[in-house]
Scaffold this motif. Structure first.
Motif, PDB file in Angstrom:
ATOM      1  N   THR A   1      -7.061 -79.462  -1.067  1.00  0.00           N
ATOM      2  CA  THR A   1      -8.168 -80.608  -0.927  1.00  0.00           C
ATOM      3  C   THR A   1      -7.956 -80.983  -2.669  1.00  0.00           C
ATOM      4  O   THR A   1      -7.913 -80.284  -3.365  1.00  0.00           O
ATOM      5  N   ASN A   2      -7.888 -82.392  -2.722  1.00  0.00           N
ATOM      6  CA  ASN A   2      -7.752 -82.973  -3.970  1.00  0.00           C
ATOM      7  C   ASN A   2      -6.322 -82.762  -4.638  1.00  0.00           C
ATOM      8  O   ASN A   2      -6.323 -82.461  -5.665  1.00  0.00           O
ATOM      9  N   LEU A   3      -5.331 -82.523  -3.572  1.00  0.00           N
ATOM     10  CA  LEU A   3      -4.069 -82.251  -4.080  1.00  0.00           C
ATOM     11  C   LEU A   3      -3.143 -83.365  -3.801  1.00  0.00           C
ATOM     12  O   LEU A   3      -3.020 -83.504  -2.691  1.00  0.00           O
ATOM     13  N   THR A   4      -2.323 -83.958  -4.889  1.00  0.00           N
ATOM     14  CA  THR A   4      -1.427 -84.861  -4.560  1.00  0.00           C
ATOM     15  C   THR A   4      -0.090 -84.317  -4.980  1.00  0.00           C
ATOM     16  O   THR A   4       0.119 -83.689  -5.906  1.00  0.00           O
ATOM     17  N   VAL A   5       1.173 -84.531  -4.095  1.00  0.00           N
ATOM     18  CA  VAL A   5       2.395 -84.067  -4.291  1.00  0.00           C
ATOM     19  C   VAL A   5       3.215 -85.504  -4.135  1.00  0.00           C
ATOM     20  O   VAL A   5       2.966 -86.517  -3.716  1.00  0.00           O
ATOM     21  N   ASP A   6       4.485 -85.258  -4.549  1.00  0.00           N
ATOM     22  CA  ASP A   6       5.427 -86.190  -4.691  1.00  0.00           C
ATOM     23  C   ASP A   6       5.874 -86.565  -3.275  1.00  0.00           C
ATOM     24  O   ASP A   6       5.677 -85.854  -2.335  1.00  0.00           O
ATOM     25  N   GLN A   7       6.412 -87.669  -3.177  1.00  0.00           N
ATOM     26  CA  GLN A   7       6.926 -88.178  -1.547  1.00  0.00           C
ATOM     27  C   GLN A   7       7.770 -87.308  -1.095  1.00  0.00           C
ATOM     28  O   GLN A   7       7.976 -87.578   0.291  1.00  0.00           O
ATOM     29  N   ASN A   8       8.679 -86.709  -1.531  1.00  0.00           N
ATOM     30  CA  ASN A   8       9.483 -85.940  -1.097  1.00  0.00           C
ATOM     31  C   ASN A   8       9.349 -84.492  -0.747  1.00  0.00           C
ATOM     32  O   ASN A   8       9.794 -83.836  -0.098  1.00  0.00           O
ATOM     33  N   LEU A   9       8.059 -83.986  -1.086  1.00  0.00           N
ATOM     34  CA  LEU A   9       7.535 -82.620  -0.970  1.00  0.00           C
ATOM     35  C   LEU A   9       6.793 -82.640   0.428  1.00  0.00           C
ATOM     36  O   LEU A   9       5.770 -82.995   0.412  1.00  0.00           O
ATOM     37  N   GLN A  10       7.542 -82.152   1.469  1.00  0.00           N
ATOM     38  CA  GLN A  10       6.859 -81.984   2.903  1.00  0.00           C
ATOM     39  C   GLN A  10       6.394 -80.541   3.116  1.00  0.00           C
ATOM     40  O   GLN A  10       6.375 -79.789   2.491  1.00  0.00           O
ATOM     41  N   VAL A  11       5.518 -80.661   3.949  1.00  0.00           N
ATOM     42  CA  VAL A  11       4.461 -79.492   4.239  1.00  0.00           C
ATOM     43  C   VAL A  11       5.459 -78.296   4.611  1.00  0.00           C
ATOM     44  O   VAL A  11       5.202 -77.206   4.330  1.00  0.00           O
ATOM     45  N   GLY A  12       6.418 -78.672   5.655  1.00  0.00           N
ATOM     46  CA  GLY A  12       7.391 -77.626   6.027  1.00  0.00           C
ATOM     47  C   GLY A  12       7.982 -77.016   4.815  1.00  0.00           C
ATOM     48  O   GLY A  12       8.189 -75.690   4.828  1.00  0.00           O
ATOM     49  N   GLU A  13       8.420 -77.707   3.819  1.00  0.00           N
ATOM     50  CA  GLU A  13       9.121 -77.335   2.535  1.00  0.00           C
ATOM     51  C   GLU A  13       8.133 -76.216   1.842  1.00  0.00           C
ATOM     52  O   GLU A  13       8.588 -75.380   1.501  1.00  0.00           O
ATOM     53  N   MET A  14       6.925 -76.631   1.860  1.00  0.00           N
ATOM     54  CA  MET A  14       5.773 -75.930   1.022  1.00  0.00           C
ATOM     55  C   MET A  14       5.552 -74.507   1.864  1.00  0.00           C
ATOM     56  O   MET A  14       5.561 -73.487   1.241  1.00  0.00           O
ATOM     57  N   ARG A  15       5.552 -74.709   3.158  1.00  0.00           N
ATOM     58  CA  ARG A  15       5.527 -73.341   4.048  1.00  0.00           C
ATOM     59  C   ARG A  15       6.657 -72.379   3.885  1.00  0.00           C
ATOM     60  O   ARG A  15       6.443 -71.223   3.701  1.00  0.00           O
ATOM     61  N   ASP A  16       7.917 -73.066   3.926  1.00  0.00           N
ATOM     62  CA  ASP A  16       9.038 -72.143   3.698  1.00  0.00           C
ATOM     63  C   ASP A  16       9.182 -71.531   2.314  1.00  0.00           C
ATOM     64  O   ASP A  16       9.452 -70.274   2.163  1.00  0.00           O
ATOM     65  N   LEU A  17       8.755 -72.145   1.433  1.00  0.00           N
ATOM     66  CA  LEU A  17       8.705 -71.714   0.244  1.00  0.00           C
ATOM     67  C   LEU A  17       7.942 -70.493  -0.211  1.00  0.00           C
ATOM     68  O   LEU A  17       7.985 -69.556  -0.672  1.00  0.00           O
ATOM     69  N   GLY A  18       6.345 -70.830   0.402  1.00  0.00           N
ATOM     70  CA  GLY A  18       5.645 -69.846   0.330  1.00  0.00           C
ATOM     71  C   GLY A  18       5.901 -68.658   1.171  1.00  0.00           C
ATOM     72  O   GLY A  18       5.573 -67.632   0.507  1.00  0.00           O
ATOM     73  N   PHE A  19       6.514 -68.869   2.109  1.00  0.00           N
ATOM     74  CA  PHE A  19       7.152 -67.636   3.028  1.00  0.00           C
ATOM     75  C   PHE A  19       8.077 -66.657   2.528  1.00  0.00           C
ATOM     76  O   PHE A  19       8.021 -65.660   2.163  1.00  0.00           O
ATOM     77  N   SER A  20       9.076 -67.614   1.578  1.00  0.00           N
ATOM     78  CA  SER A  20       9.994 -66.753   0.909  1.00  0.00           C
ATOM     79  C   SER A  20       9.599 -66.150  -0.409  1.00  0.00           C
ATOM     80  O   SER A  20      10.081 -65.137  -1.112  1.00  0.00           O
ATOM     81  N   MET A  21       8.327 -66.484  -0.715  1.00  0.00           N
ATOM     82  CA  MET A  21       7.872 -65.831  -1.866  1.00  0.00           C
ATOM     83  C   MET A  21       6.751 -64.959  -1.580  1.00  0.00           C
ATOM     84  O   MET A  21       5.666 -64.473  -2.498  1.00  0.00           O
ATOM     85  N   ARG A  22       6.528 -64.523  -0.271  1.00  0.00           N
ATOM     86  CA  ARG A  22       5.467 -63.491  -0.028  1.00  0.00           C
ATOM     87  C   ARG A  22       5.346 -62.141  -0.768  1.00  0.00           C
ATOM     88  O   ARG A  22       4.168 -61.484  -0.456  1.00  0.00           O
ATOM     89  N   ASP A  23       6.585 -61.740  -1.419  1.00  0.00           N
ATOM     90  CA  ASP A  23       6.603 -60.583  -1.908  1.00  0.00           C
ATOM     91  C   ASP A  23       6.246 -60.490  -3.105  1.00  0.00           C
ATOM     92  O   ASP A  23       6.026 -59.547  -4.125  1.00  0.00           O
ATOM     93  N   VAL A  24       5.816 -61.716  -3.906  1.00  0.00           N
ATOM     94  CA  VAL A  24       5.471 -61.893  -5.507  1.00  0.00           C
ATOM     95  C   VAL A  24       4.176 -61.401  -5.553  1.00  0.00           C
ATOM     96  O   VAL A  24       3.275 -61.726  -4.979  1.00  0.00           O
ATOM     97  N   ARG A  25       3.965 -60.657  -6.642  1.00  0.00           N
ATOM     98  CA  ARG A  25       2.740 -60.079  -7.091  1.00  0.00           C
ATOM     99  C   ARG A  25       2.501 -60.356  -8.432  1.00  0.00           C
ATOM    100  O   ARG A  25       3.341 -61.154  -9.232  1.00  0.00           O
ATOM    101  N   GLY A  26       1.560 -59.982  -8.997  1.00  0.00           N
ATOM    102  CA  GLY A  26       0.934 -60.554 -10.288  1.00  0.00           C
ATOM    103  C   GLY A  26       2.088 -60.238 -11.301  1.00  0.00           C
ATOM    104  O   GLY A  26       2.169 -60.887 -12.316  1.00  0.00           O
ATOM    105  N   GLY A  27       2.753 -59.025 -11.247  1.00  0.00           N
ATOM    106  CA  GLY A  27       3.730 -58.538 -12.253  1.00  0.00           C
ATOM    107  C   GLY A  27       5.000 -59.455 -12.314  1.00  0.00           C
ATOM    108  O   GLY A  27       5.676 -59.265 -13.318  1.00  0.00           O
ATOM    109  N   ASP A  28       5.121 -60.213 -11.224  1.00  0.00           N
ATOM    110  CA  ASP A  28       6.329 -61.062 -11.110  1.00  0.00           C
ATOM    111  C   ASP A  28       5.926 -62.596 -11.775  1.00  0.00           C
ATOM    112  O   ASP A  28       6.991 -63.281 -11.567  1.00  0.00           O
ATOM    113  N   ILE A  29       4.706 -62.592 -12.097  1.00  0.00           N
ATOM    114  CA  ILE A  29       4.184 -64.013 -12.578  1.00  0.00           C
ATOM    115  C   ILE A  29       4.273 -63.946 -14.167  1.00  0.00           C
ATOM    116  O   ILE A  29       3.517 -63.131 -14.515  1.00  0.00           O
ATOM    117  N   HIS A  30       4.857 -64.956 -14.802  1.00  0.00           N
ATOM    118  CA  HIS A  30       4.948 -64.770 -16.293  1.00  0.00           C
ATOM    119  C   HIS A  30       4.719 -65.959 -16.955  1.00  0.00           C
ATOM    120  O   HIS A  30       4.937 -67.154 -16.430  1.00  0.00           O
TER     121      HIS A  30
END
Length: 424
Positions: free
Chosen positions: A342-371
């Motif tokens: 909610t209150n999120l705006t994205v560029d015209q080329n970023l589709q929900v399916g791409e967001m979902r696929d990216l999120g799934f591919s990053m499912r193992d990312v944890r705190g120590g992987d964020i810099h």
């Protein structure tokens, strides 16, 4: 004639076997049915989350195609317009007269906190925090850039980067981007590596003094957003990091509040006291979090210290969102996804399916992987017109660019940008 019991015994044994197998088959069928129901529930839940995202997010033209033209216009800026102060309109699109007069010293104190040695020149009319800094030429004087057309370009993508992606994340105080752009108080480049197991967040101080794309002048980096929206900010940032920005995301500050409350608050590591927050681990709800990330004047290095706080808070949200308490709680996860989009705006080329696929591919990312990193800088100064500015460290920026281009952020180090004043 004797009685042959072989057939009847065989039939009775077969019958008993059938009776014994029926419960087994029934149990197997029940398990299969439960598994199927589980898959359907999970699938339905995933569909529900995807539908929530699709219904919540807004798509806008936040990126310009190559060779297209961006026309500079301050008509949708937040706060005062460029060249306008609380006291009236300035001359030549500059800092103006009246309202800003006499404020140079105060702005200098804010920008130079930490050494106290930098002050504005006597009689200087420098912009304050609520104004948009003008774009100035090499002589330091304001340029009239209204109506200037900037041709969009995109840096080439290095083959060494593989499928690494770069997102520009903008935190805006606008409630409606169609009415006003608002101010880009948060500017973060998110680099997701090719293997999808590491995320690097580079925070660019809003007062970082940089060349503004296509204008022939320079200003605070957030002025690019004020004068030309996200497309001009993309064109201004890309030459600094020399990597293509794949997508743009604008987050309203209200999202920070609601996301935090949706996951039951967050634990934030406070490294510098100020604004009512002590050093140490502090539990914050959404309202407290907003106060924490907006504080500036009581901190040792002004905008730099505020950027450090923003990264601490973002990390706390990411850690809580990736925790088992959130991921295994359907209600909490659904509330978080709803609040985050909610209150999120994205560029015209970023589709929900791409967001979902990216999120799934990053499912193992944890705190120590964020810099987290600061955009390379080497000092704070007072510009006679633009006000308090953060000075860029060009050589370190080049080094950052090399690591982003080759997707080697795991070996990046910044020993140039000052670290004092953060309490750790």
């Amino acid at each position: 004639m004797g009685y042959d019991d072989t057939g009847s015994t065989g039939r009775r044994s077969e019958a008993r076997g059938r009776r014994r197998r029926r419960p087994l088959r029934a149990a197997t069928g029940a398990v299969a049915l439960l598994a199927l129901l589980g898959v359907l529930v999970l699938g339905g839940y995933a569909f529900y989350l995807q539908r929530t995202v699709a219904n919540n997010i807004e798509h806008e033209d936040l990126m310009a195609e190559d060779e297209s033209v961006i026309t500079i216009s301050p008509s949708l800026t937040g706060g005062n317009q460029p060249g306008q102060t609380d006291g009236g309109t300035g001359q030549g699109g500059g800092a103006g007269q009246g309202g800003a007069e006499g404020q140079g010293g105060a702005e200098g104190q804010d920008g130079a906190e930490g050494d106290g040695s930098t002050t504005a020149g006597e009689g200087v009319d420098a912009v304050d925090e609520d104004e948009t800094a003008p774009i100035v030429g090499e002589d330091g004087q304001p340029l009239d850039t209204t109506g200037v057309e900037v041709t969009a370009t995109t840096p080439s993508r290095s083959t060494d980067a593989g499928d690494a992606m770069n997102f520009l994340i903008i935190g805006s105080d606008s409630r409606d981007l169609s009415v006003e752009r608002g101010r880009s108080d948060v500017i973060v480049l998110m680099h997701v590596n090719d293997e999808r197991d590491r995320v690097d967040l580079v925070h660019f101080p809003r007062d970082l003094f940089v060349p503004i794309a296509g204008t022939g002048g320079s200003s605070k980096i957030n002025a690019a957003y004020a004068y030309g929206g996200a497309p001009l900010l993309v064109q201004t940032l890309q030459p600094l990091v020399d990597v293509p920005i794949d997508h743009v995301v604008i987050v309203n500050f209200e999202s920070f509040r609601s996301m935090t409350d949706a996951i039951g608050g967050v634990e934030v590591q406070v490294t510098e006291a100020g604004g009512g927050f002590d050093v140490g681990t502090q539990h914050m709800d959404g309202e407290q979090g907003l106060r924490f990330v907006r504080e500036r004047y009581s901190l040792s290095q002004g905008d730099i210290s505020r950027g450090e706080r923003q990264m601490q808070f973002v990390k706390a949200i990411m850690l809580k969102a990736l925790s088992r308490d959130t991921l295994t709680n359907p209600v909490r996860l659904a509330n978080f996804v709803d609040a985050a989009t909610t209150n999120l705006t994205v560029d015209q080329n970023l589709q929900v399916g791409e967001m979902r696929d990216l999120g799934f591919s990053m499912r193992d990312v944890r705190g120590g992987d964020i810099h987290f990193w600061q955009g390379p800088w080497n000092g704070i100064d007072m510009h006679p017109v633009a006000g308090s500015i953060v000075l860029m460290a060009p050589d370190q920026m080049t080094l950052l660019s090399e690591h982003l281009r080759t997707d080697t952020m795991e070996s990046y180090a910044d020993n140039v940008s000052p670290r004092s004043g953060f309490g750790g």
